[in-house]
Write an enzyme that holds these catalytic residues in place. Structure first.
Site, PDB file in Angstrom:
ATOM      1  N   LYS A   1      25.556 -82.389  31.265  1.00 35.21           N
ATOM      2  CA  LYS A   1      26.711 -83.316  32.070  1.00 35.21           C
ATOM      3  C   LYS A   1      26.580 -83.781  33.211  1.00 35.21           C
ATOM      4  CE  LYS A   1      28.394 -83.179  27.635  1.00 35.21           C
ATOM      5  NZ  LYS A   1      29.008 -82.205  26.945  1.00 35.21           N
TER       6      LYS A   1
HETATM    7  C1  LIG Z   1      29.555 -81.622  25.350  1.00 32.51           C
HETATM    8  C2  LIG Z   1      30.838 -82.028  24.623  1.00 32.51           C
HETATM    9  C3  LIG Z   1      31.861 -81.022  24.237  1.00 32.51           C
HETATM   10  C4  LIG Z   1      31.421 -79.807  24.423  1.00 32.51           C
HETATM   11  O1  LIG Z   1      31.252 -79.308  25.658  1.00 32.51           O
HETATM   12  P1  LIG Z   1      30.849 -77.560  25.898  1.00 32.51           P
HETATM   13  O2  LIG Z   1      31.149 -77.493  27.479  1.00 32.51           O
HETATM   14  O3  LIG Z   1      29.187 -77.516  25.544  1.00 32.51           O
HETATM   15  O4  LIG Z   1      31.630 -76.910  25.039  1.00 32.51           O
HETATM   16  C5  LIG Z   1      32.883 -81.462  23.824  1.00 32.51           C
HETATM   17  N1  LIG Z   1      33.034 -82.861  23.429  1.00 32.51           N
HETATM   18  C6  LIG Z   1      32.152 -83.772  23.869  1.00 32.51           C
HETATM   19  C7  LIG Z   1      32.476 -85.256  23.560  1.00 32.51           C
HETATM   20  C8  LIG Z   1      31.129 -83.496  24.334  1.00 32.51           C
HETATM   21  O5  LIG Z   1      30.023 -84.329  24.852  1.00 32.51           O
END
Ligand SMILES: *Cc1c(COP(=O)(O)O)cnc(C)c1O
Length: 398
Positions: free
Chosen positions: A191
């Site tokens: 991210k």
């Molecule tokens: C990455 C992601 C998640 C989950 O995030 P985590 O921190 O890995 O649990 C949920 N929704 C979207 C759209 C994502 O890209």
């Protein structure tokens, strides 16, 4: 025929490498050497700084965005018999957490330009059992929040924002996370900023207080309050809560990343501008757009192939890029096409036509503050080379 001068990069360019620098490492090591490594002062500071940065009413640091979404549903009272409206065009965890509560996910289609949830289809999907809506700010482009909030208000529904992508993005001048809606952020390794694993839930102070109890076993006092000087060993369990806490190791990394986020964001935007300037010239490609009333966080650069102008499909396009040392990804395999959801609810791919047809033509290109100018040049030249080798030359002939 013109001889191509294209040369593939000698080193593989990964899709989204994390941006970890020496000060990030030093901060984590300092926390490791301190007396507190799990949820403690760094987590509290990270929550406070996050509120300050994005104007959030209150914030709770958690172990993941998935945990934040699940907590938000539980604290909102979503459970068996309820329906929750969201998209299929998302990461599976957005929908998995609805299943965890015993509620039923109702998947609706997306808008063609932003690939975000289509508000008109939310209206059509609302029934007597609808309890909540989970819009996903796809690729970092904010959803049409005013319209979605108005629909929710009209029908007495809760809006929980999946904000895994749009950190530092703005809707009509306001940061995502600054509203009263429960909003779930992700700090997963790929991210825009990372704590390796981690998330943040924002919302009203009352909501976050309830989420705080639920995120730590349902206990009325957190560990810091029990173990610090003057703390008491006594606590009460008021619900069967979860173990969704963030550690101080993660929060110390998050604090340094937050300091540098503006720089990361400027870098992402510069890369996006170079990509779109180059790819916008090619009729075989559709570049991502940004509506006038928002600022995208550019979490993903999602290129769409105009397949009728190419002799290869998306999967082969990805293979061609891979053979040229370019890493890519696809966001996402639609949730309704995964076996669990397809079999349980009997979905067919054509049930959500905009989702399904876009799935066939999307590619996420390398995008990270770590990607250098030379690497951006290599990605551009490689994509152009694949297009030049596989364009359908009779495309304009009837
Ligand atoms: C990455 C992601 C998640 C989950 O995030 P985590 O921190 O890995 O649990 C949920 N929704 C979207 C759209 C994502 O890209």
């Amino acid at each position: 025929m013109v001889q191509s001068t294209y040369i593939a990069p000698s080193k593989f360019i990964p899709f989204s490498p994390p941006m970890i620098e020496e000060d990030d490492i030093a901060e984590v090591v300092a926390t490791l050497k301190s007396d507190w490594i799990t949820t403690g002062p760094k987590v509290r500071e990270f929550e406070r700084r996050f509120c300050e940065e994005f104007g959030a009413p209150a914030a709770l640091a958690v172990s993941s965005c998935t945990a934040a979404l699940h907590l938000a549903l539980v604290v909102s009272g979503v459970g068996p018999g309820d329906e929750v409206i969201t998209v299929s065009h998302t990461f599976c965890s957005t929908v998995n957490v609805i299943e965890h509560t015993g509620a039923t996910p109702v998947l609706v289609d997306i808008e063609p330009d932003t690939m975000n949830i289509n508000p008109d289809l939310i209206r059509q999907a609302i029934g007597p059992r609808t309890k909540a809506i989970i819009p996903v700010h796809y690729a970092g482009h904010p959803v049409d929040l005013d319209t979605i909030n108005a629909i929710a208000k009209e029908h007495g529904l809760i809006v929980i924002e999946d904000a895994a992508h749009p950190i530092s993005g703005k809707y009509k001048g306001q940061f995502i996370g600054s509203s009263d809606n429960p909003t779930a952020f992700s700090f997963y390794a790929t991210k825009n900023m990372t704590t390796a694993e981690g998330g943040m839930l924002t919302g009203t102070p009352e909501f976050i207080e309830r989420a705080r109890i639920a995120h730590s076993h349902g206990m009325t006092k957190d560990a810091l309050k029990r173990y610090e000087k003057g703390g008491s060993w006594k606590y009460e369990v008021v619900m069967p809560g979860f173990k969704y806490n963030m550690t101080d190791l993660q929060a110390s990394l998050g604090l340094r990343q937050l300091d540098k986020l503006a720089r990361f964001q400027n870098r992402r935007r510069a890369i996006v501008e170079r990509y779109s300037r180059a790819f916008g010239l090619l009729p075989e490609l559709e570049v991502p757009s940004e509506r006038n009333d928002v600022s995208s966080s550019w979490h993903l650069y999602v290129l769409r192939l105009n397949l009728d102008r190419l002799t290869i499909d998306r999967d082969e396009f990805i293979e061609q890029l891979k053979s040229r040392n370019i890493g890519t990804s696809v966001h996402y395999i639609p949730v309704h096409m995964h076996p669990y959801y397809r079999d349980k609810y009997g979905f067919k791919s054509e049930d959500l036509p905009v989702t399904s047809t876009n799935y066939e033509r999307i590619i996420s290109l390398p995008l990270s503050a770590r990607i250098s100018d030379d690497e951006v040049t290599s990605v551009i030249e490689s994509v152009v080379d694949v297009v030049e080798n596989y364009r359908r030359r009779e495309a304009h002939v009837r």
